[in-house]
Design a protein around this motif. Structure first.
Motif, PDB file in Angstrom:
ATOM      1  N   ASP A   1       0.824  -1.208   0.000  1.00 26.55           N
ATOM      2  CA  ASP A   1       0.000   0.000   0.000  1.00 26.55           C
ATOM      3  C   ASP A   1       0.858   1.258   0.000  1.00 26.55           C
ATOM      4  O   ASP A   1       0.478   2.272  -0.588  1.00 26.55           O
ATOM      5  N   VAL A   2       2.024   1.178   0.677  1.00 26.36           N
ATOM      6  CA  VAL A   2       2.899   2.332   0.839  1.00 26.36           C
ATOM      7  C   VAL A   2       4.344   1.885   0.674  1.00 26.36           C
ATOM      8  O   VAL A   2       4.725   0.808   1.142  1.00 26.36           O
ATOM      9  N   VAL A   3       5.153   2.719   0.011  1.00 28.22           N
ATOM     10  CA  VAL A   3       6.598   2.533  -0.026  1.00 28.22           C
ATOM     11  C   VAL A   3       7.237   3.779   0.582  1.00 28.22           C
ATOM     12  O   VAL A   3       6.969   4.900   0.139  1.00 28.22           O
ATOM     13  N   PHE A   4       8.057   3.567   1.591  1.00 32.25           N
ATOM     14  CA  PHE A   4       8.745   4.665   2.291  1.00 32.25           C
ATOM     15  C   PHE A   4      10.221   4.602   1.941  1.00 32.25           C
ATOM     16  O   PHE A   4      10.874   3.578   2.137  1.00 32.25           O
ATOM     17  N   VAL A   5      10.768   5.711   1.441  1.00 31.92           N
ATOM     18  CA  VAL A   5      12.168   5.782   1.024  1.00 31.92           C
ATOM     19  C   VAL A   5      12.898   6.712   1.983  1.00 31.92           C
ATOM     20  O   VAL A   5      12.526   7.883   2.131  1.00 31.92           O
TER      21      VAL A   5
END
Length: 256
Positions: free
Chosen positions: A60-64
């Motif tokens: 649902d989410v990709v955090f970089v």
């Protein structure tokens, strides 16, 4: 604005991210020495990590967490995904990271406070529910604050470790070449703070320090640093502004 002429400042940012800050400080008249205290070494992908790449559309989410993670991660992901999954929400820890994502055609949400604490204040994270999934692109051994908080919401968080950090081999030599004690050092992570302490030894507590978060303020003061100045972010303009305020003799400490 205050003139920084004559101030001897140590910039400890990594080689590939130090120059904009060095340039901004020198434009105000400061004498700047770059002593990078961290460098990033790419890691080979495990079979599990390759599966994370293949399953990008299931998150649902990709955090970089950094520009380095963005560059390495997006280069790998683009081999698997010629078109990005539409439903994935991308988050970047700061504007520099978001700019790398933008170069790959991705729009990212950036927290006002460019830290993990700031990220957790975003509504899109607070609204994640049981069973949803997040992928974190990061360096090995990073903080677990985001994962720990989201797991309490029932969110599954997977880490894709793309690089490891190490102290550059020439940092000791660069420090030993210093003929006078610096007026100020810029520290932008807990790992750099620890490396700086090891590097300078007995001088550590006496050298004023610029940091970029409440967490680093607390760490620096716990280690005995006598004077801690805080900047709003890692942006060169924010660091320069904090140093100018300090140089004018004004109190500028986020812990107060």
């Amino acid at each position: 604005m205050a003139n920084l002429a004559g101030l001897n400042i140590i910039n400890t940012r990594p080689v590939n991210r130090a120059q904009p800050l060095t340039d901004a400080l020198m434009q105000k008249g400061a004498l700047v020495t770059a002593i990078p205290l961290v460098e990033n070494i790419p890691l080979a992908l495990s079979a599990e990590h390759r599966q994370y790449l293949l399953n990008l559309d299931l998150y649902d989410v990709v955090f970089v967490v950094s520009p380095t993670a963005a560059k390495l991660g997006l280069a790998l992901l683009s081999d698997y995904w010629p078109q990005w999954p539409i439903a994935v929400q991308w988050l970047a820890i700061g504007e520099a990271t978001a700019e790398v994502l933008h170069q790959y055609g991705l729009q990212a949400i950036v927290p006002t406070q460019e830290t993990s604490e700031g990220l957790l204040q975003l509504p899109c994270l607070q609204q994640l529910q049981q069973g949803q999934k997040m992928l974190v692109l990061r360096g090995q051994g990073g903080r677990n604050l985001v994962r720990d908080n989201l797991q309490q919401q029932g969110v599954k968080v997977d880490y894709l470790d793309l690089y490891q950090r190490q102290v550059p081999i020439n940092s000791q030599q660069l420090w030993q070449q210093q003929k006078t004690s610096p007026d100020l050092v810029v520290i932008t992570s807990g790992e750099i703070l620890q490396s700086w302490q090891q590097l300078v030894g007995e001088h550590f507590s006496k050298i004023p320090m610029v940091v970029i978060s409440k967490r680093l303020v607390a760490m620096a003061k716990a280690l005995g640093v006598m004077q801690v100045i805080t900047a709003a972010s890692t942006r060169p303009e924010d660091i320069v502004h904090a140093i100018q305020q300090w140089h004018k003799g004004q109190t500028h400490d986020i812990s107060e």
